[in-house]
Design an enzyme around this catalytic site. Structure first.
Site, PDB file in Angstrom:
ATOM      1  CE  LYS A 256      11.551  -0.396  -2.882  1.00  0.00           C
ATOM      2  NZ  LYS A 256      10.141  -0.734  -2.752  1.00  0.00           N
TER       3      LYS A 256
ATOM      4  CB  THR B 211       8.072   1.730  -0.384  1.00  0.00           C
ATOM      5  OG1 THR B 211       8.514   0.623  -1.170  1.00  0.00           O
ATOM      6  CG2 THR B 211       9.257   2.649  -0.107  1.00  0.00           C
TER       7      THR B 211
ATOM      8  CG  LEU C 119      -1.883  -1.250   1.227  1.00  0.00           C
ATOM      9  CD1 LEU C 119      -2.400  -1.530   2.630  1.00  0.00           C
ATOM     10  CD2 LEU C 119      -3.042  -1.024   0.259  1.00  0.00           C
TER      11      LEU C 119
END
Length: 294
Positions: free
Chosen positions: A172, A97, A66
């Site tokens: 990330k 993320t 999401l």
């Protein structure tokens, strides 16, 4: 792990990951706020769900992909959330993320309810995810990771444990920072060569053989030259990630000077109508600057 998975969030990346799980033999109950995405999920062999709670019915693994931490929180813990009545042994795997601190805080809150969570963002585009080429970066308890290995190994050939809860989200952002600047450098270099009259394809081939090589050339080079910007990763999505990078970087005392400039270019691209285009369309943002009146 159970063969039934709830997957919530069927955007570009979420639909690719859910499809990969279906091909691996899992039953995937999928939900998205956009009905057409749920229909597409069903057409791929998934089971449609009417809500997050409905998706989680009969599943002991709840996965999310999401846009923001607030949305992840709501779909898990809202009144019709996936964890409204969790089955014993339920595990959450978040592929979103989102802000690392928010991810770690959510994991801590779920742990108080006896529900372990892994933050497991995917370092790559939806196309790479569909081909199982994008690494999965996992933050969380190694024992929980071991329990979830069959699912994560189905998603990617490379699953990397990078630390406690929140560490996957942090890694990330680092990868997306470098990858985004690689795309920007490639776009600027290609445009530099094209404006001098060099052949784009020949130039890209030389770049790939040189010390300047990056994977961005393989994934985005042809798109930039041909102007094919059907989204595998949206320009606006990367702008959201860059905003997160700058916020986290400021808190950590990390100077993100190139990323701050990148943000300005992405803002210009979104304002110019490129937000839903592939992130390789950053080259069009640079072209627009060349064409702008002085």
């Amino acid at each position: 792990m159970a063969a039934v998975i709830a997957y919530i969030g069927m955007g570009l990346l979420g639909s690719a990951l859910a499809g990969t799980l279906i091909r691996a033999g899992f039953t995937v109950r999928g939900y998205d706020t956009a009905p057409e995405r749920v229909r597409e999920h069903e057409a791929r062999g998934g089971v449609p769900a009417r809500s997050p709670a409905d998706a989680a019915r009969g599943a002991t693994v709840v996965m999310t992909c999401l846009m923001t931490a607030d949305i992840v929180h709501d779909v898990l813990l809202g009144s019709d959330g996936a964890l409204a009545a969790p089955d014993p042994g339920t595990v959450v795997i978040d592929n979103s993320t989102i802000h690392p601190d928010a991810s770690a805080a959510l994991a801590a809150r779920l742990a108080q309810r006896g529900i372990p969570m892994l933050d497991a963002p995917v370092a790559g585009s939806s196309g790479q995810a569909r081909r199982r080429e994008a690494p999965v970066l996992v933050g969380g308890d190694p024992e929980v990771l071991a329990r979830c290995r069959p699912i994560l190994d189905a998603l990617s050939e490379r699953v990397r444990h990078v630390g406690p809860n929140g560490a996957g989200a942090r890694a990330k952002l680092v990868i997306n920072l470098v990858l985004g600047l690689n795309r920007l450098a490639l776009a600027e270099g290609l445009l530099f060569g094209l404006r001098q009259g060099l052949d784009g394809r020949a130039l890209l081939a030389v770049l790939k053989e040189s010390g300047a090589y990056s994977r961005a050339m393989d994934i985005k080079g042809e798109r930039m030259i041909e102007g094919h910007f059907e989204a595998e990763g949206k320009l606006a999505q990367h702008l959201k990630d860059v905003e997160l990078m700058l916020e986290v970087g400021h808190a950590a005392g990390a100077p993100l000077l190139a990323t701050a400039l990148h943000r300005q270019l992405l803002l210009a691209g979104v304002a110019g109508g490129l937000g839903d285009h592939d992130n390789s369309s950053i080259i069009e943002v640079l072209r627009s600057l060349i064409a702008a009146p002085r």
